[in-house]
Motif scaffolding. Structure first.
Motif, PDB file in Angstrom:
ATOM      1  N   THR A 152      33.532 -19.944 -67.126  1.00  0.00           N
ATOM      2  CA  THR A 152      32.990 -20.703 -66.004  1.00  0.00           C
ATOM      3  C   THR A 152      33.570 -20.133 -64.714  1.00  0.00           C
ATOM      4  O   THR A 152      34.568 -19.383 -64.733  1.00  0.00           O
ATOM      5  N   ARG A 153      32.966 -20.478 -63.601  1.00  0.00           N
ATOM      6  CA  ARG A 153      33.484 -20.013 -62.306  1.00  0.00           C
ATOM      7  C   ARG A 153      34.931 -20.459 -62.116  1.00  0.00           C
ATOM      8  O   ARG A 153      35.767 -19.699 -61.660  1.00  0.00           O
ATOM      9  N   ARG A 154      35.237 -21.690 -62.502  1.00  0.00           N
ATOM     10  CA  ARG A 154      36.596 -22.192 -62.331  1.00  0.00           C
ATOM     11  C   ARG A 154      37.586 -21.468 -63.257  1.00  0.00           C
ATOM     12  O   ARG A 154      38.708 -21.155 -62.862  1.00  0.00           O
ATOM     13  N   GLU A 155      37.158 -21.166 -64.473  1.00  0.00           N
ATOM     14  CA  GLU A 155      38.034 -20.434 -65.398  1.00  0.00           C
ATOM     15  C   GLU A 155      38.354 -19.043 -64.854  1.00  0.00           C
ATOM     16  O   GLU A 155      39.488 -18.559 -64.978  1.00  0.00           O
ATOM     17  N   LEU A 156      37.363 -18.402 -64.241  1.00  0.00           N
ATOM     18  CA  LEU A 156      37.598 -17.080 -63.659  1.00  0.00           C
ATOM     19  C   LEU A 156      38.567 -17.180 -62.481  1.00  0.00           C
ATOM     20  O   LEU A 156      39.442 -16.320 -62.314  1.00  0.00           O
ATOM     21  N   GLU A 157      38.440 -18.226 -61.682  1.00  0.00           N
ATOM     22  CA  GLU A 157      39.377 -18.444 -60.576  1.00  0.00           C
ATOM     23  C   GLU A 157      40.802 -18.612 -61.104  1.00  0.00           C
ATOM     24  O   GLU A 157      41.750 -18.005 -60.588  1.00  0.00           O
ATOM     25  N   VAL A 158      40.935 -19.431 -62.141  1.00  0.00           N
ATOM     26  CA  VAL A 158      42.257 -19.681 -62.730  1.00  0.00           C
ATOM     27  C   VAL A 158      42.820 -18.385 -63.326  1.00  0.00           C
ATOM     28  O   VAL A 158      44.003 -18.073 -63.152  1.00  0.00           O
ATOM     29  N   ALA A 199      50.436 -12.657 -71.268  1.00  0.00           N
ATOM     30  CA  ALA A 199      50.512 -11.189 -71.112  1.00  0.00           C
ATOM     31  C   ALA A 199      49.309 -10.516 -71.772  1.00  0.00           C
ATOM     32  O   ALA A 199      48.687  -9.617 -71.190  1.00  0.00           O
ATOM     33  N   GLU A 200      48.972 -10.969 -72.984  1.00  0.00           N
ATOM     34  CA  GLU A 200      47.814 -10.397 -73.680  1.00  0.00           C
ATOM     35  C   GLU A 200      46.516 -10.760 -72.960  1.00  0.00           C
ATOM     36  O   GLU A 200      45.589  -9.953 -72.882  1.00  0.00           O
ATOM     37  N   LEU A 201      46.474 -11.976 -72.430  1.00  0.00           N
ATOM     38  CA  LEU A 201      45.287 -12.420 -71.687  1.00  0.00           C
ATOM     39  C   LEU A 201      45.030 -11.527 -70.483  1.00  0.00           C
ATOM     40  O   LEU A 201      43.895 -11.083 -70.242  1.00  0.00           O
ATOM     41  N   ILE A 202      46.075 -11.242 -69.725  1.00  0.00           N
ATOM     42  CA  ILE A 202      45.934 -10.408 -68.531  1.00  0.00           C
ATOM     43  C   ILE A 202      45.549  -8.980 -68.915  1.00  0.00           C
ATOM     44  O   ILE A 202      44.669  -8.363 -68.304  1.00  0.00           O
ATOM     45  N   LYS A 203      46.183  -8.465 -69.965  1.00  0.00           N
ATOM     46  CA  LYS A 203      45.902  -7.093 -70.398  1.00  0.00           C
ATOM     47  C   LYS A 203      44.439  -6.919 -70.780  1.00  0.00           C
ATOM     48  O   LYS A 203      43.760  -6.001 -70.308  1.00  0.00           O
ATOM     49  N   ILE A 204      43.920  -7.832 -71.627  1.00  0.00           N
ATOM     50  CA  ILE A 204      42.539  -7.683 -72.069  1.00  0.00           C
ATOM     51  C   ILE A 204      41.568  -7.946 -70.932  1.00  0.00           C
ATOM     52  O   ILE A 204      40.493  -7.342 -70.865  1.00  0.00           O
ATOM     53  N   GLY A 209      37.511  -5.381 -67.284  1.00  0.00           N
ATOM     54  CA  GLY A 209      37.043  -5.284 -65.904  1.00  0.00           C
ATOM     55  C   GLY A 209      36.895  -6.618 -65.189  1.00  0.00           C
ATOM     56  O   GLY A 209      36.234  -6.701 -64.158  1.00  0.00           O
ATOM     57  N   LEU A 210      37.512  -7.659 -65.745  1.00  0.00           N
ATOM     58  CA  LEU A 210      37.418  -8.978 -65.105  1.00  0.00           C
ATOM     59  C   LEU A 210      38.384  -9.137 -63.934  1.00  0.00           C
ATOM     60  O   LEU A 210      38.208 -10.014 -63.099  1.00  0.00           O
ATOM     61  N   LEU A 211      39.391  -8.268 -63.914  1.00  0.00           N
ATOM     62  CA  LEU A 211      40.389  -8.320 -62.843  1.00  0.00           C
ATOM     63  C   LEU A 211      40.358  -6.990 -62.099  1.00  0.00           C
ATOM     64  O   LEU A 211      40.371  -5.926 -62.701  1.00  0.00           O
TER      65      LEU A 211
END
Length: 212
Positions: A152-158, A199-204, A209-211
């Motif tokens: 969701t848009r909010r999940e992407l913001e978080v 850490a795994e969340l940020i890496k993937i 290409g989400l970040l």
């Protein structure tokens, strides 16, 4: 292209690696080692003044990132072939190097035959990989087998705020919601990406290409 006296430059922060590669390649008359560097930015200065057919490039350099240098090489001299020669076998790094224009990716435990074949392959316009690298890049990831998680848009913001290192309290304050709501978003993100920790969340997320 002709491989007669192909001009090769080695960029690696270990002088012993440079010496070993130079000694090996000098035994082959079709190659000439025109220069070597332990720093990426010094090589870029050289490339602005000299034609280079192949650069053998380490990813880990003391002054810059080899992936960034690869991209700069291709922008400055598209005809220069780039072979990554590294100890790094992470799929994300391999794919990023290829995305940045690398023509080959070999591990430092590759045999001399693999390296020589790799140089000839890239000079002939082909891609070249160590056997181990071929296995890694041809193995589909979880996200290539299954649909990407829908956020969701909010999940992407978080997600972006988590990646920026913000705590749940700070995120809650910025988004004008309760910390409990942010903790719920965190748990949902971990579930959607099927990872065990942040850490795994940020890496993937970077891999996908989400970040930025």
């Amino acid at each position: 292209m002709s491989v007669a006296q192909a001009k090769i430059v080695i960029v690696d922060d270990h002088p012993l690696i440079i010496q070993g590669l130079t000694a090996m390649l000098q035994e082959h008359s079709q190659f000439v080692i025109t220069a070597s560097f332990t720093r990426g930015l010094e090589f870029m200065s050289y490339l602005r003044e000299h034609a280079v057919d192949v650069v053998i490039l380490d990813i880990s350099l003391p002054d810059c990132n080899g992936m960034d240098i690869c991209k700069e090489i291709k922008a400055l001299a598209p005809q220069t072939r780039v072979i990554a020669l590294t100890n790094h076998n992470e799929r994300s790094l391999i794919m990023q190097m290829l995305q940045n224009g690398a023509n080959g990716y070999l591990l430092k435990n590759a045999s001399s035959e693999e390296l020589l074949a790799g140089i000839l392959q890239v000079l002939n316009g082909q891609l070249s990989f160590s056997k181990a690298i071929e296995e890694i890049i041809t193995q589909p990831t979880v996200y290539e087998r299954d649909p990407l998680p829908k956020l969701t848009r909010r999940e992407l913001e978080v997600l972006k705020l988590i990646a920026a290192g913000e705590t749940s309290l700070v995120i809650a304050d910025q988004l004008c919601v309760s910390p409990l709501t942010i903790e719920t978003h965190r748990r949902n993100l971990l579930q959607k990406f099927r990872v065990r920790n942040v850490a795994e969340l940020i890496k993937i997320s970077y891999q996908l290409g989400l970040l930025a």
